[in-house]
Write a protein that holds these residues in place. Structure first.
Motif, PDB file in Angstrom:
ATOM      1  N   LEU A   1       0.867  -1.178   0.000  1.00 33.90           N
ATOM      2  CA  LEU A   1       0.000   0.000   0.000  1.00 33.90           C
ATOM      3  C   LEU A   1       0.904   1.228   0.000  1.00 33.90           C
ATOM      4  CD1 LEU A   1      -3.128   0.506   0.163  1.00 33.90           C
ATOM      5  CD2 LEU A   1      -2.804   0.930   2.595  1.00 33.90           C
ATOM      6  N   VAL A   2       0.563   2.214  -0.812  1.00 31.35           N
ATOM      7  CA  VAL A   2       1.372   3.439  -0.864  1.00 31.35           C
ATOM      8  C   VAL A   2       0.482   4.652  -0.631  1.00 31.35           C
ATOM      9  CG1 VAL A   2       2.959   2.392  -2.551  1.00 31.35           C
ATOM     10  CG2 VAL A   2       1.112   3.886  -3.366  1.00 31.35           C
ATOM     11  N   VAL A   3       1.125   5.738  -0.194  1.00 34.39           N
ATOM     12  CA  VAL A   3       0.443   7.030  -0.089  1.00 34.39           C
ATOM     13  C   VAL A   3       0.905   7.871  -1.268  1.00 34.39           C
ATOM     14  CG1 VAL A   3       0.256   9.166   1.242  1.00 34.39           C
ATOM     15  CG2 VAL A   3       0.312   6.953   2.436  1.00 34.39           C
ATOM     16  N   GLY A   4      -0.007   8.511  -1.942  1.00 38.71           N
ATOM     17  CA  GLY A   4       0.333   9.444  -3.024  1.00 38.71           C
ATOM     18  C   GLY A   4       0.082  10.852  -2.513  1.00 38.71           C
TER      19      GLY A   4
ATOM     20  N   GLU B   1      -4.464  17.568  -1.570  1.00 42.17           N
ATOM     21  CA  GLU B   1      -5.202  16.317  -1.788  1.00 42.17           C
ATOM     22  C   GLU B   1      -4.211  15.165  -1.659  1.00 42.17           C
ATOM     23  OE1 GLU B   1      -6.815  16.958  -5.700  1.00 42.17           O
ATOM     24  OE2 GLU B   1      -4.983  16.275  -6.689  1.00 42.17           O
ATOM     25  N   ASN B   2      -4.712  14.027  -1.196  1.00 41.12           N
ATOM     26  CA  ASN B   2      -3.817  12.879  -1.009  1.00 41.12           C
ATOM     27  C   ASN B   2      -4.523  11.592  -1.383  1.00 41.12           C
ATOM     28  OD1 ASN B   2      -1.199  13.960   0.197  1.00 41.12           O
ATOM     29  ND2 ASN B   2      -2.755  14.996   1.433  1.00 41.12           N
ATOM     30  N   PHE B   3      -3.710  10.560  -1.614  1.00 42.09           N
ATOM     31  CA  PHE B   3      -4.241   9.333  -2.195  1.00 42.09           C
ATOM     32  C   PHE B   3      -3.634   8.109  -1.509  1.00 42.09           C
ATOM     33  CE2 PHE B   3      -3.907  12.789  -5.166  1.00 42.09           C
ATOM     34  CZ  PHE B   3      -5.199  12.885  -5.654  1.00 42.09           C
ATOM     35  N   LEU B   4      -4.328   6.993  -1.652  1.00 47.37           N
ATOM     36  CA  LEU B   4      -3.792   5.704  -1.217  1.00 47.37           C
ATOM     37  C   LEU B   4      -3.936   4.770  -2.411  1.00 47.37           C
ATOM     38  CD1 LEU B   4      -5.410   4.867   2.249  1.00 47.37           C
ATOM     39  CD2 LEU B   4      -2.978   5.204   1.811  1.00 47.37           C
TER      40      LEU B   4
ATOM     41  N   THR C   1      -1.700  11.307 -11.764  1.00 45.06           N
ATOM     42  CA  THR C   1      -2.301  12.092 -10.682  1.00 45.06           C
ATOM     43  C   THR C   1      -1.205  12.648  -9.786  1.00 45.06           C
ATOM     44  OG1 THR C   1      -4.293  10.747 -10.735  1.00 45.06           O
ATOM     45  CG2 THR C   1      -3.911  12.000  -8.724  1.00 45.06           C
ATOM     46  N   THR C   2      -0.299  11.773  -9.319  1.00 46.87           N
ATOM     47  CA  THR C   2       0.873  12.239  -8.582  1.00 46.87           C
ATOM     48  C   THR C   2       2.009  11.229  -8.740  1.00 46.87           C
ATOM     49  OG1 THR C   2       1.786  12.957  -6.467  1.00 46.87           O
ATOM     50  CG2 THR C   2       0.160  11.202  -6.363  1.00 46.87           C
ATOM     51  N   ASP C   3       3.240  11.756  -8.749  1.00 44.69           N
ATOM     52  CA  ASP C   3       4.392  10.854  -8.766  1.00 44.69           C
ATOM     53  C   ASP C   3       5.170  10.959  -7.452  1.00 44.69           C
ATOM     54  OD1 ASP C   3       5.474  13.361  -9.050  1.00 44.69           O
ATOM     55  OD2 ASP C   3       6.505  12.952 -10.945  1.00 44.69           O
ATOM     56  N   ARG C   4       4.548  11.640  -6.455  1.00 45.62           N
ATOM     57  CA  ARG C   4       5.198  11.742  -5.138  1.00 45.62           C
ATOM     58  C   ARG C   4       4.597  10.670  -4.225  1.00 45.62           C
ATOM     59  NH1 ARG C   4       3.401  17.183  -4.032  1.00 45.62           N
ATOM     60  NH2 ARG C   4       4.584  17.241  -2.121  1.00 45.62           N
ATOM     61  N   ILE C   5       5.421   9.664  -3.960  1.00 44.84           N
ATOM     62  CA  ILE C   5       4.914   8.442  -3.341  1.00 44.84           C
ATOM     63  C   ILE C   5       5.660   8.135  -2.042  1.00 44.84           C
ATOM     64  CG2 ILE C   5       4.681   5.925  -3.666  1.00 44.84           C
ATOM     65  CD1 ILE C   5       2.847   7.493  -5.572  1.00 44.84           C
ATOM     66  N   ALA C   6       4.899   7.764  -0.988  1.00 47.03           N
ATOM     67  CA  ALA C   6       5.507   7.247   0.243  1.00 47.03           C
ATOM     68  C   ALA C   6       5.103   5.779   0.365  1.00 47.03           C
ATOM     69  CB  ALA C   6       5.021   8.030   1.444  1.00 47.03           C
ATOM     70  N   TYR C   7       6.090   4.910   0.473  1.00 51.11           N
ATOM     71  CA  TYR C   7       5.810   3.471   0.572  1.00 51.11           C
ATOM     72  C   TYR C   7       5.577   3.102   2.026  1.00 51.11           C
ATOM     73  CZ  TYR C   7       7.163   3.139  -4.278  1.00 51.11           C
ATOM     74  OH  TYR C   7       7.198   3.297  -5.636  1.00 51.11           O
ATOM     75  N   LEU C   8       4.434   2.512   2.312  1.00 48.81           N
ATOM     76  CA  LEU C   8       4.154   2.078   3.684  1.00 48.81           C
ATOM     77  C   LEU C   8       4.908   0.792   3.966  1.00 48.81           C
ATOM     78  CD1 LEU C   8       0.334   2.832   3.914  1.00 48.81           C
ATOM     79  CD2 LEU C   8       2.254   4.236   4.677  1.00 48.81           C
ATOM     80  N   GLU C   9       5.231   0.595   5.244  1.00 48.38           N
ATOM     81  CA  GLU C   9       5.958  -0.617   5.632  1.00 48.38           C
ATOM     82  C   GLU C   9       5.027  -1.595   6.335  1.00 48.38           C
ATOM     83  OE1 GLU C   9       9.612   0.462   7.609  1.00 48.38           O
ATOM     84  OE2 GLU C   9      10.161   1.787   5.941  1.00 48.38           O
ATOM     85  N   GLU C  10       5.529  -2.819   6.495  1.00 50.13           N
ATOM     86  CA  GLU C  10       4.747  -3.870   7.138  1.00 50.13           C
ATOM     87  C   GLU C  10       4.151  -3.404   8.461  1.00 50.13           C
ATOM     88  OE1 GLU C  10       3.954  -6.163   4.824  1.00 50.13           O
ATOM     89  OE2 GLU C  10       3.952  -7.482   6.569  1.00 50.13           O
ATOM     90  N   GLY C  11       2.856  -3.570   8.632  1.00 47.27           N
ATOM     91  CA  GLY C  11       2.217  -3.236   9.902  1.00 47.27           C
ATOM     92  C   GLY C  11       1.843  -1.772  10.046  1.00 47.27           C
ATOM     93  N   ASP C  12       2.124  -0.948   9.040  1.00 43.76           N
ATOM     94  CA  ASP C  12       1.769   0.474   9.111  1.00 43.76           C
ATOM     95  C   ASP C  12       0.261   0.689   9.018  1.00 43.76           C
ATOM     96  OD1 ASP C  12       4.388   1.328   9.241  1.00 43.76           O
ATOM     97  OD2 ASP C  12       4.459   2.148   7.206  1.00 43.76           O
ATOM     98  N   VAL C  13      -0.198   1.717   9.739  1.00 45.65           N
ATOM     99  CA  VAL C  13      -1.559   2.233   9.546  1.00 45.65           C
ATOM    100  C   VAL C  13      -1.389   3.702   9.168  1.00 45.65           C
ATOM    101  CG1 VAL C  13      -3.825   2.662  10.580  1.00 45.65           C
ATOM    102  CG2 VAL C  13      -2.509   0.644  11.272  1.00 45.65           C
TER     103      VAL C  13
ATOM    104  N   ARG D   1       7.507   8.255   6.830  1.00 47.81           N
ATOM    105  CA  ARG D   1       7.751   7.505   5.593  1.00 47.81           C
ATOM    106  C   ARG D   1       8.076   8.529   4.517  1.00 47.81           C
ATOM    107  NH1 ARG D   1       8.689   3.867   8.611  1.00 47.81           N
ATOM    108  NH2 ARG D   1       7.067   2.517   9.459  1.00 47.81           N
ATOM    109  N   PRO D   2       9.323   8.519   4.043  1.00 51.38           N
ATOM    110  CA  PRO D   2       9.748   9.561   3.112  1.00 51.38           C
ATOM    111  C   PRO D   2       8.960   9.548   1.797  1.00 51.38           C
ATOM    112  CG  PRO D   2      11.376   7.804   3.261  1.00 51.38           C
ATOM    113  CD  PRO D   2      10.358   7.514   4.304  1.00 51.38           C
TER     114      PRO D   2
END
Ligand code: GLU
Length: 267
Positions: free
Chosen positions: A177-180, A185-188, A198-210, A230-231
């Protein structure tokens, strides 16, 4: 395991959700759906045909909203029929999309039935919706954080609440799962590719993240319940990767892309 897209914005995000699902179509799916928060209630459209069919239902109903989630399903529990397609609701107040499998769904189903929750679908996913609803005490983020502690299995989820406009909460364990990050405005999404265009700025979520996305940003708590950073990286989510191009179908495209994919992997 199929596709998830979620969005919180001040413009109509239904086209973003549909475009995201189209970009994830190549993964295969048996049904698809979208749920949005509009006019203070959750509205949902689902289809066992293609995403294009969902898009025409949306056009007919003139569905428009600033908060929403969407899904392409590949059924693991329950037949691929419309009423089992995601988003899955709890009491019209919580909507969930889910990739993966909840292994302890039977045990949770028993517990939730004892609390008078009525199950309307077969998928394991419905336990997540009712669990979040049963734990909701004013904060969707807290309810999801408490709910995922009870889940075993592999999942990526995105959840919205009728009570919290402009907010989507997601969680991942075993599935991506990633955050855009947008501007105001923000996306998952289950894959950065879904957000290409829509966006190329992405934060990658890690195992167990909420994670919670709002209009101005996002916050993440890690598996140990601590706030985590999460960078946000700029990724090349070139739309080309998700488009068919000159090929007749995606399998043919994948075959022709193998040399390039091998070179990229080795690099
Ligand atoms: N286990 C869920 C279901 O059967 C989700 C399947 C998926 O990953 O699409 O509906």
């Amino acid at each position: 395991m199929c596709g998830i897209v979620g969005a919180a914005a001040t413009r109509d995000i239904v086209p973003v959700l549909i475009e995201g699902l189209k970009r994830l179509e190549y993964r295969g799916y048996d049904s698809c759906g979208v749920a949005v928060l509009a006019k203070e209630r959750l509205q949902r459209l689902r289809s066992v045909a293609r995403v294009a069919d969902l898009a025409s239902q949306i056009a007919k109903k003139r569905l428009a909203a600033q908060t929403g989630i969407a899904h392409t399903r590949w059924a693991t529990h329950g037949a691929p029929v419309t009423h089992n397609a995601h988003p899955i609701f709890s009491r019209g107040e919580i909507a969930v999309v889910h990739n993966g499998i909840i292994e302890n769904h039977e045990e949770l189903r028993g517990e939730l039935k004892a609390k008078a929750y009525v199950f309307e679908t077969q998928p394991d996913t419905e336990v997540i919706a009712h669990l979040v609803h049963s734990l909701y005490a004013g904060s969707l983020f807290d309810a999801v954080r408490r709910a995922v502690r009870r889940l075993s299995g592999a999942y990526a989820i995105a959840v919205i609440s009728k009570r919290e406009p402009h907010r989507v909460v997601g969680a991942r364990a075993g599935n991506p799962l990633v955050v855009g990050r947008g501007t105001g405005e923000n996306f998952l999404a289950s894959d950065a590719l879904a957000l290409a265009g829509t966006t190329d700025r992405i934060a990658y979520l890690e195992e167990g993240d909420v994670a919670q996305i709002d209009l101005d940003g996002f916050k993440v708590f890690d598996a140990r319940g601590r706030e985590a950073k999460r960078p946000v990286k700029t990724v090349r989510t070139s739309g080309v990767a998700a488009e068919l191009g000159p090929y007749r179908h995606f399998m043919q495209k994948e075959i022709h892309e193998q040399p390039r994919a091998l070179i990229d992997t080795l690099e």
